[in-house]
Scaffold this motif. Structure first.
Motif, PDB file in Angstrom:
ATOM      1  N   PHE A 182     -31.987  23.275 -94.114  1.00 52.67           N
ATOM      2  CA  PHE A 182     -33.428  23.208 -94.620  1.00 52.67           C
ATOM      3  C   PHE A 182     -34.083  21.753 -94.241  1.00 52.67           C
ATOM      4  O   PHE A 182     -35.088  21.797 -94.165  1.00 52.67           O
ATOM      5  N   ALA A 183     -33.327  20.869 -94.059  1.00 47.74           N
ATOM      6  CA  ALA A 183     -33.833  19.441 -93.848  1.00 47.74           C
ATOM      7  C   ALA A 183     -34.239  19.544 -92.795  1.00 47.74           C
ATOM      8  O   ALA A 183     -35.339  19.324 -92.355  1.00 47.74           O
ATOM      9  N   GLN A 184     -33.486  20.261 -91.723  1.00 53.43           N
ATOM     10  CA  GLN A 184     -33.409  19.467 -90.495  1.00 53.43           C
ATOM     11  C   GLN A 184     -34.534  20.828 -89.536  1.00 53.43           C
ATOM     12  O   GLN A 184     -35.874  20.407 -88.447  1.00 53.43           O
ATOM     13  N   ASP A 185     -34.746  21.924 -90.323  1.00 54.33           N
ATOM     14  CA  ASP A 185     -35.498  23.101 -89.455  1.00 54.33           C
ATOM     15  C   ASP A 185     -36.439  23.716 -90.355  1.00 54.33           C
ATOM     16  O   ASP A 185     -37.578  24.468 -89.860  1.00 54.33           O
ATOM     17  N   GLY A 186     -36.277  23.338 -91.956  1.00 54.36           N
ATOM     18  CA  GLY A 186     -37.350  23.808 -92.583  1.00 54.36           C
ATOM     19  C   GLY A 186     -37.571  25.018 -93.271  1.00 54.36           C
ATOM     20  O   GLY A 186     -38.016  25.516 -94.211  1.00 54.36           O
ATOM     21  N   TYR A 187     -35.679  25.631 -93.343  1.00 55.60           N
ATOM     22  CA  TYR A 187     -35.819  26.191 -93.206  1.00 55.60           C
ATOM     23  C   TYR A 187     -34.321  26.967 -93.593  1.00 55.60           C
ATOM     24  O   TYR A 187     -33.050  26.694 -93.428  1.00 55.60           O
ATOM     25  N   ALA A 188     -33.923  28.074 -94.387  1.00 57.83           N
ATOM     26  CA  ALA A 188     -32.383  28.393 -94.588  1.00 57.83           C
ATOM     27  C   ALA A 188     -32.148  29.794 -94.628  1.00 57.83           C
ATOM     28  O   ALA A 188     -33.477  30.375 -95.703  1.00 57.83           O
ATOM     29  N   ILE A 189     -31.139  30.055 -94.447  1.00 55.09           N
ATOM     30  CA  ILE A 189     -30.944  32.230 -94.452  1.00 55.09           C
ATOM     31  C   ILE A 189     -29.734  31.765 -95.369  1.00 55.09           C
ATOM     32  O   ILE A 189     -28.578  31.512 -94.824  1.00 55.09           O
ATOM     33  N   ARG A 190     -29.788  32.771 -96.947  1.00 51.83           N
ATOM     34  CA  ARG A 190     -28.633  33.152 -97.890  1.00 51.83           C
ATOM     35  C   ARG A 190     -28.589  34.345 -97.413  1.00 51.83           C
ATOM     36  O   ARG A 190     -29.095  35.403 -97.728  1.00 51.83           O
TER      37      ARG A 190
ATOM     38  N   ARG B 246     -41.775  34.970 -88.352  1.00 47.37           N
ATOM     39  CA  ARG B 246     -40.977  34.122 -86.899  1.00 47.37           C
ATOM     40  C   ARG B 246     -41.875  32.538 -88.109  1.00 47.37           C
ATOM     41  O   ARG B 246     -42.640  32.708 -88.368  1.00 47.37           O
ATOM     42  N   LEU B 247     -40.673  31.960 -86.661  1.00 48.80           N
ATOM     43  CA  LEU B 247     -40.974  30.189 -87.364  1.00 48.80           C
ATOM     44  C   LEU B 247     -41.161  29.651 -86.093  1.00 48.80           C
ATOM     45  O   LEU B 247     -40.355  30.210 -85.146  1.00 48.80           O
ATOM     46  N   LEU B 248     -41.796  28.298 -86.345  1.00 48.42           N
ATOM     47  CA  LEU B 248     -41.629  27.358 -85.173  1.00 48.42           C
ATOM     48  C   LEU B 248     -40.704  26.123 -85.769  1.00 48.42           C
ATOM     49  O   LEU B 248     -40.572  25.306 -87.382  1.00 48.42           O
ATOM     50  N   LYS B 249     -39.506  26.179 -85.505  1.00 48.06           N
ATOM     51  CA  LYS B 249     -38.117  25.666 -85.940  1.00 48.06           C
ATOM     52  C   LYS B 249     -38.751  23.998 -86.332  1.00 48.06           C
ATOM     53  O   LYS B 249     -38.546  23.256 -85.421  1.00 48.06           O
ATOM     54  N   GLY B 250     -38.577  23.504 -87.185  1.00 46.96           N
ATOM     55  CA  GLY B 250     -39.025  22.170 -87.814  1.00 46.96           C
ATOM     56  C   GLY B 250     -40.611  21.547 -87.486  1.00 46.96           C
ATOM     57  O   GLY B 250     -40.330  20.266 -87.722  1.00 46.96           O
ATOM     58  N   SER B 251     -40.863  22.411 -87.296  1.00 46.48           N
ATOM     59  CA  SER B 251     -42.384  21.505 -87.864  1.00 46.48           C
ATOM     60  C   SER B 251     -42.789  21.497 -89.294  1.00 46.48           C
ATOM     61  O   SER B 251     -44.255  21.120 -89.295  1.00 46.48           O
ATOM     62  N   HIS B 252     -41.812  21.838 -90.005  1.00 43.84           N
ATOM     63  CA  HIS B 252     -42.897  21.337 -91.486  1.00 43.84           C
ATOM     64  C   HIS B 252     -42.328  19.867 -91.670  1.00 43.84           C
ATOM     65  O   HIS B 252     -43.566  18.986 -91.854  1.00 43.84           O
ATOM     66  N   LYS B 253     -41.669  19.060 -90.160  1.00 43.44           N
ATOM     67  CA  LYS B 253     -42.226  18.059 -90.226  1.00 43.44           C
ATOM     68  C   LYS B 253     -42.965  17.285 -89.678  1.00 43.44           C
ATOM     69  O   LYS B 253     -43.618  15.982 -89.759  1.00 43.44           O
ATOM     70  N   LEU B 254     -44.035  17.428 -89.326  1.00 44.87           N
ATOM     71  CA  LEU B 254     -45.619  17.905 -88.701  1.00 44.87           C
ATOM     72  C   LEU B 254     -46.498  17.302 -90.132  1.00 44.87           C
ATOM     73  O   LEU B 254     -47.822  16.953 -89.991  1.00 44.87           O
TER      74      LEU B 254
ATOM     75  N   MET C 255     -46.888  25.207 -80.718  1.00 49.44           N
ATOM     76  CA  MET C 255     -45.968  25.851 -80.365  1.00 49.44           C
ATOM     77  C   MET C 255     -45.237  25.715 -79.134  1.00 49.44           C
ATOM     78  O   MET C 255     -44.202  25.930 -78.251  1.00 49.44           O
ATOM     79  N   GLU C 256     -45.804  24.089 -78.008  1.00 50.68           N
ATOM     80  CA  GLU C 256     -45.297  24.052 -77.762  1.00 50.68           C
ATOM     81  C   GLU C 256     -44.265  23.179 -77.254  1.00 50.68           C
ATOM     82  O   GLU C 256     -43.061  22.295 -76.609  1.00 50.68           O
ATOM     83  N   ARG C 257     -44.150  22.293 -78.728  1.00 54.59           N
ATOM     84  CA  ARG C 257     -42.900  21.200 -78.845  1.00 54.59           C
ATOM     85  C   ARG C 257     -41.775  21.978 -79.529  1.00 54.59           C
ATOM     86  O   ARG C 257     -40.660  21.881 -79.609  1.00 54.59           O
ATOM     87  N   PHE C 258     -42.506  23.303 -80.487  1.00 56.86           N
ATOM     88  CA  PHE C 258     -41.098  24.075 -81.403  1.00 56.86           C
ATOM     89  C   PHE C 258     -40.987  25.136 -80.147  1.00 56.86           C
ATOM     90  O   PHE C 258     -41.735  26.073 -80.365  1.00 56.86           O
ATOM     91  N   GLU C 259     -39.424  25.546 -80.934  1.00 58.49           N
ATOM     92  CA  GLU C 259     -39.025  26.530 -80.494  1.00 58.49           C
ATOM     93  C   GLU C 259     -39.215  27.576 -81.576  1.00 58.49           C
ATOM     94  O   GLU C 259     -39.351  27.733 -82.568  1.00 58.49           O
ATOM     95  N   ILE C 260     -39.811  28.979 -81.239  1.00 57.60           N
ATOM     96  CA  ILE C 260     -40.422  29.775 -81.470  1.00 57.60           C
ATOM     97  C   ILE C 260     -38.220  30.979 -82.158  1.00 57.60           C
ATOM     98  O   ILE C 260     -37.631  31.312 -80.782  1.00 57.60           O
ATOM     99  N   VAL C 261     -38.395  30.962 -83.791  1.00 54.08           N
ATOM    100  CA  VAL C 261     -37.313  31.884 -84.078  1.00 54.08           C
ATOM    101  C   VAL C 261     -37.374  33.112 -84.784  1.00 54.08           C
ATOM    102  O   VAL C 261     -38.999  32.937 -85.558  1.00 54.08           O
TER     103      VAL C 261
END
Length: 265
Positions: free
Chosen positions: A12-20, A151-159, A192-198
């Motif tokens: 959650f801290a690194q990527d901005g999300y988690a899955i339970r 779908r999400l941009l992994k880590g984009s919450h840091k922006l 989208m050029e900077r972060f991975e789409i998941v």
């Protein structure tokens, strides 16, 4: 009391999300779906759900859940496992800000995507000062890229918060009833050029929980099956609305309940 695992907390801290996985059992997911299927199908047929066009002009359907619908629909946002998880993420007292059903209907004009956005992107304009909120989604069918998973941009919450298309429009509340909120086009292209789409592919009952500044959306439903999901937004009590005239999201005490209390299980 349910808490995030160390792996979930790190993600959650690194990527901005988690899955339970299996926050709700498959049986519980089926029970809830059985409860809501007929009334929601009737509302879709009668065009009583909200329809918002995505950037390609397709309609995405959503059914807001006000407190008046607590017994039939909204109780899931008070389910103690969801509440515990959201509380652990924010680390402070919370309340249920809003809830809704995302309805991906195939072949009937409800198969649209949800454009890329941040939850805090529009909730800041609605009257929240800080991104001290989190969101939980639970699907009731298997969620895949084909049937319209998140779908999400992994880590984009840091922006932090980015500008959105609805920030400066006149009559914003009316505009947002039919138009989706999305990240400003140039900023989105750079992100989208900077972060991975998941693509967040889930089983029924799994919980996807994310940061208020995570850039995310959902795919269109290109399958022949539906995808219905429950989404609940939780906000820190000390971050509650400063706009008294806003139509939703105002503080009310949150009294957690067991899922079984609604099904006599």
């Amino acid at each position: 009391m349910i808490a995030m695992t160390s792996e979930e907390r790190s993600a959650f801290a690194q990527d901005g999300y988690a899955i339970r996985k299996n926050l709700l059992s498959r049986k519980e997911a089926e029970q809830y779906l059985d409860r809501i299927r007929a009334p929601i199908e009737a509302e879709i047929k009668a065009n009583k759900v909200l329809a918002k066009k995505d950037s390609d002009g397709r309609k995405a359907l959503i059914r807001p859940i006000p407190n008046a619908d607590e017994e039939l629909l909204g109780f899931l946002g008070r389910e103690e496992r969801l509440v515990d998880l959201a509380h652990d993420v924010l680390g402070k007292p919370i309340y249920r800000f809003f809830a809704e059903l995302q309805l991906k209907e195939p072949n009937v004009g409800g198969d649209g995507a949800w454009d890329w956005h941040q939850d805090f992107g529009f909730m800041f304009a609605d009257g929240l000062l800080a991104p001290e909120m989190t969101t939980i989604l639970i699907p009731f069918q298997k969620a895949t890229k084909e049937n319209g998973c998140m779908r999400l941009l992994k880590g984009s919450h840091k922006l932090g918060r980015l500008n959105h298309n609805t920030d400066l429009v006149p009559n914003r509340s009316e505009y947002c009833r039919v138009t989706q909120t999305s990240v400003e086009e140039k900023a989105l292209k750079a992100a989208m050029e900077r972060f991975e789409i998941v693509n967040v592919q889930l089983e029924p009952g799994d919980a996807f929980i994310w940061d208020a500044n995570l850039i995310h959306g959902s795919n269109p439903n290109c399958s022949n099956g539906r995808l219905w999901s429950y989404i609940c937004y939780y906000n820190a009590i000390d971050n509650k609305h400063y706009k008294a005239d806003h139509e939703y999201g105002h503080y009310e005490p949150l009294n957690p309940a067991k899922f079984s209390s609604y099904f006599n299980a």
